[in-house]
Design an enzyme around this catalytic site. Structure first.
Site, mmCIF file in Angstrom:
data_model
loop_
_atom_site.group_PDB
_atom_site.id
_atom_site.type_symbol
_atom_site.label_atom_id
_atom_site.label_comp_id
_atom_site.label_asym_id
_atom_site.label_seq_id
_atom_site.Cartn_x
_atom_site.Cartn_y
_atom_site.Cartn_z
ATOM 1 N N GLY A 172 82.230 8.670 -31.190
ATOM 2 C CA GLY A 172 83.196 9.534 -30.340
ATOM 3 C C GLY A 172 83.187 8.927 -28.875
ATOM 4 C CG LEU A 180 88.011 5.955 -27.690
ATOM 5 C CD1 LEU A 180 89.407 5.226 -28.416
ATOM 6 C CD2 LEU A 180 87.520 4.976 -26.706
ATOM 7 N N GLY A 181 86.109 10.012 -26.525
ATOM 8 C CA GLY A 181 86.523 11.773 -26.145
ATOM 9 C C GLY A 181 86.129 11.781 -24.503
ATOM 10 C CG ASP A 192 85.208 9.190 -40.664
ATOM 11 O OD1 ASP A 192 84.135 9.769 -40.359
ATOM 12 O OD2 ASP A 192 86.021 9.775 -41.040
ATOM 13 C CE1 TYR A 225 81.044 22.182 -30.889
ATOM 14 C CE2 TYR A 225 80.089 23.948 -29.497
ATOM 15 C CZ TYR A 225 80.541 22.486 -29.930
ATOM 16 O OH TYR A 225 80.087 21.908 -28.704
HETATM 17 P P1 NAD Z 1 85.809 15.106 -27.527
HETATM 18 O O1 NAD Z 1 86.600 16.051 -28.673
HETATM 19 O O2 NAD Z 1 86.417 15.009 -26.416
HETATM 20 O O3 NAD Z 1 85.556 13.840 -28.271
HETATM 21 C C1 NAD Z 1 84.902 13.704 -29.525
HETATM 22 C C2 NAD Z 1 85.613 12.336 -29.851
HETATM 23 O O4 NAD Z 1 84.811 12.163 -31.257
HETATM 24 C C3 NAD Z 1 86.928 12.104 -30.225
HETATM 25 O O5 NAD Z 1 87.149 11.058 -29.496
HETATM 26 C C4 NAD Z 1 87.166 11.839 -31.352
HETATM 27 O O6 NAD Z 1 88.188 11.080 -31.861
HETATM 28 C C5 NAD Z 1 85.837 11.557 -32.128
HETATM 29 N N1 NAD Z 1 85.615 11.830 -33.508
HETATM 30 C C6 NAD Z 1 85.960 12.994 -34.067
HETATM 31 N N2 NAD Z 1 85.615 12.956 -35.249
HETATM 32 C C7 NAD Z 1 85.211 11.869 -35.503
HETATM 33 C C8 NAD Z 1 84.767 11.162 -36.807
HETATM 34 N N3 NAD Z 1 84.620 11.579 -37.781
HETATM 35 N N4 NAD Z 1 84.264 10.010 -36.622
HETATM 36 C C9 NAD Z 1 84.376 9.018 -35.404
HETATM 37 N N5 NAD Z 1 84.742 9.620 -34.341
HETATM 38 C C10 NAD Z 1 85.492 11.208 -34.384
HETATM 39 O O7 NAD Z 1 84.439 15.894 -27.429
HETATM 40 P P2 NAD Z 1 83.289 15.798 -26.204
HETATM 41 O O8 NAD Z 1 83.437 16.838 -25.263
HETATM 42 O O9 NAD Z 1 83.190 14.251 -25.772
HETATM 43 O O10 NAD Z 1 81.873 16.113 -26.875
HETATM 44 C C11 NAD Z 1 80.897 15.058 -27.364
HETATM 45 C C12 NAD Z 1 79.812 15.992 -27.927
HETATM 46 O O11 NAD Z 1 79.369 16.708 -26.915
HETATM 47 C C13 NAD Z 1 80.107 16.916 -29.269
HETATM 48 O O12 NAD Z 1 79.060 16.835 -29.814
HETATM 49 C C14 NAD Z 1 80.300 18.174 -28.482
HETATM 50 O O13 NAD Z 1 79.806 18.989 -29.360
HETATM 51 C C15 NAD Z 1 79.166 17.953 -27.255
HETATM 52 N N6 NAD Z 1 79.390 19.021 -26.053
HETATM 53 C C16 NAD Z 1 80.552 18.818 -25.650
HETATM 54 C C17 NAD Z 1 80.791 19.893 -24.400
HETATM 55 C C18 NAD Z 1 82.040 19.816 -23.632
HETATM 56 O O14 NAD Z 1 82.307 20.636 -22.839
HETATM 57 N N7 NAD Z 1 82.807 18.690 -23.748
HETATM 58 C C19 NAD Z 1 79.892 20.941 -24.086
HETATM 59 C C20 NAD Z 1 78.987 21.098 -25.138
HETATM 60 C C21 NAD Z 1 78.695 20.117 -26.196
HETATM 61 N N1 SER Z 2 82.716 23.012 -24.341
HETATM 62 C C1 SER Z 2 82.289 23.211 -25.753
HETATM 63 C C2 SER Z 2 83.328 23.874 -26.266
HETATM 64 O O1 SER Z 2 83.728 24.871 -25.672
HETATM 65 C C3 SER Z 2 81.040 23.800 -25.680
HETATM 66 O O2 SER Z 2 80.217 23.204 -26.451
HETATM 67 O O3 SER Z 2 83.338 23.831 -27.237
#
Ligand code: NAD
Ligand code: SER
Length: 319
Positions: free
Chosen positions: A7, A9-10, A52, A141
């Site tokens: 993941g 690029l997220g 994936d 979630y």
């Molecule tokens: P995001 O949606 O910005 O990025 C997720 C990345 O995962 C994307 O680039 C997507 O292309 C990739 N992805 C999705 N499904 C995939 C798959 N099957 N195989 C490979 N890649 C895949 O999410 P984020 O904000 O960077 O979150 C990352 C982690 O942190 C997650 O577990 C999320 O639950 C957790 N988290 C995020 C936040 C937040 O506010 N951003 C808060 C709490 C927890």
């Molecule tokens: N920022 C995340 C969401 O809203 C919390 O895990 O899904």
């Protein structure tokens, strides 16, 4: 230290990748993601493989080929997207985690998996939600996040895998936009404040949630993995927080810099229901005591920095 990020690029991965490359060297950080059409500078800055995270065979080959020692498993669907696609959310958030745990067990890798404030539910204490308390989330979630915490604890106790994680609050950042979460409003509001001087918020103005600025979130992700394991009583996952606020509070801090800023509301019932089920604020004592967690940014300093960075990007036509 050779590290794999899924993941990558997220919202988090794209900035964690840069931080880890700076700390451990570009060639030692291997990035994977389902897509390869964004963040091209990150893709080009070191090893990147489009795959994936549910494809265990390919992940296993990558981990062996690059002699990976630590995994940051970030691939997941966020809360609002998970609520629209609950079965896919389970498949990505839980089944891919199980796949990664199995590989970590076989190859002796340590593993960071982020949980969330979404791992709590309406029956959890609302204010200063403790580290160890009732966790009965009502969103898919949240269900996947609790399952993930339990799976990671299980692999630690049963097989000795070095699993660690934090319950991230909503993360606010200015590099890569958030991807389908309930806390996304708290990022969008700054972009819209800079570009249009107004914002229509999809949560009610008095909805309090925990938040954290990206530099603190990255610090937590690195520090917990570098922490002395002997001191970790909790592993999956530590409450962490930096601030708790509602949209009205945030608008007030923005007005200190942009006095004409206006906010109005067009409530999204799905995301409002998710937000209502989450804590108003977390208590993060265990993280502070067990591995020294301490955030640097509060709402005031984060707002100042966000507006400064985004104003400059706006001036250059980058947003
Ligand atoms: P995001 O949606 O910005 O990025 C997720 C990345 O995962 C994307 O680039 C997507 O292309 C990739 N992805 C999705 N499904 C995939 C798959 N099957 N195989 C490979 N890649 C895949 O999410 P984020 O904000 O960077 O979150 C990352 C982690 O942190 C997650 O577990 C999320 O639950 C957790 N988290 C995020 C936040 C937040 O506010 N951003 C808060 C709490 C927890
Ligand atoms: N920022 C995340 C969401 O809203 C919390 O895990 O899904």
């Amino acid at each position: 230290m050779k590290i794999l990020l899924t993941g990558a690029l997220g919202q988090i991965g794209s900035e964690l990748a840069v931080k880890l490359r700076n700390l451990y060297g570009n060639d030692n950080i291997v990035l994977t993601d389902l897509r390869d059409d964004v963040n091209l500078d990150i893709i080009e800055g070191g090893p990147f493989i489009k795959t994936d995270s549910r494809d265990g065979k390919t992940l296993h080959e990558i981990i062996k080929k690059y002699r990976i020692e630590r995994i940051y498993h970030l691939a997941a669907l966020l809360s609002a997207t998970s609520e629209k696609n609950p079965q896919t959310a389970w498949d990505i958030n839980v089944n891919s985690l199980l796949t990664v745990l199995e590989i970590a067990r076989e190859e002796g890798c340590s593993l960071f998996t982020p949980s969330s404030i979404g791992a709590f539910g309406p029956s959890s204490p609302k204010d200063y939600t403790p580290q160890d308390t009732i966790q009965r989330p009502t969103s898919m979630y949240g269900v996947t996040k609790v399952a993930g915490e339990l799976l990671c604890d299980y692999y630690h106790h049963k097989y000795g895998v070095d699993t660690r994680g934090v319950r991230f609050p909503g993360i606010i950042s200015n590099a890569t936009p958030p991807g389908g979460g309930t806390t996304d409003y708290a990022v969008h509001i700054y972009y819209e404040a800079v570009k249009n001087r107004r914002y229509t918020c999809f949560l009610r103005g008095d909805t309090n949630l925990d938040m954290i600025y990206m530099p603190d979130a990255l610090k937590a992700a690195v520090e917990i993995m570098e922490a002395d394991p002997a001191k970790l009583r909790h592993r999956n996952a530590f409450n962490i927080t930096a601030m708790s606020f509602c949209p009205e509070d945030q608008a007030g801090y923005i007005r200190a810099h942009i006095p004409e800023f206006e906010i109005d509301y067009d409530i999204d019932p799905v995301r409002q229901a998710i937000a209502n089920s989450w804590p108003n604020s977390l208590e993060d004592y265990a993280a502070r005591v067990e591995w020294g967690w301490s955030p640097d940014y509060d709402l005031e300093s984060m707002t100042e920095d966000m507006l400064k960075v985004l104003t400059e990007k706006n001036r250059k036509g980058e947003i």
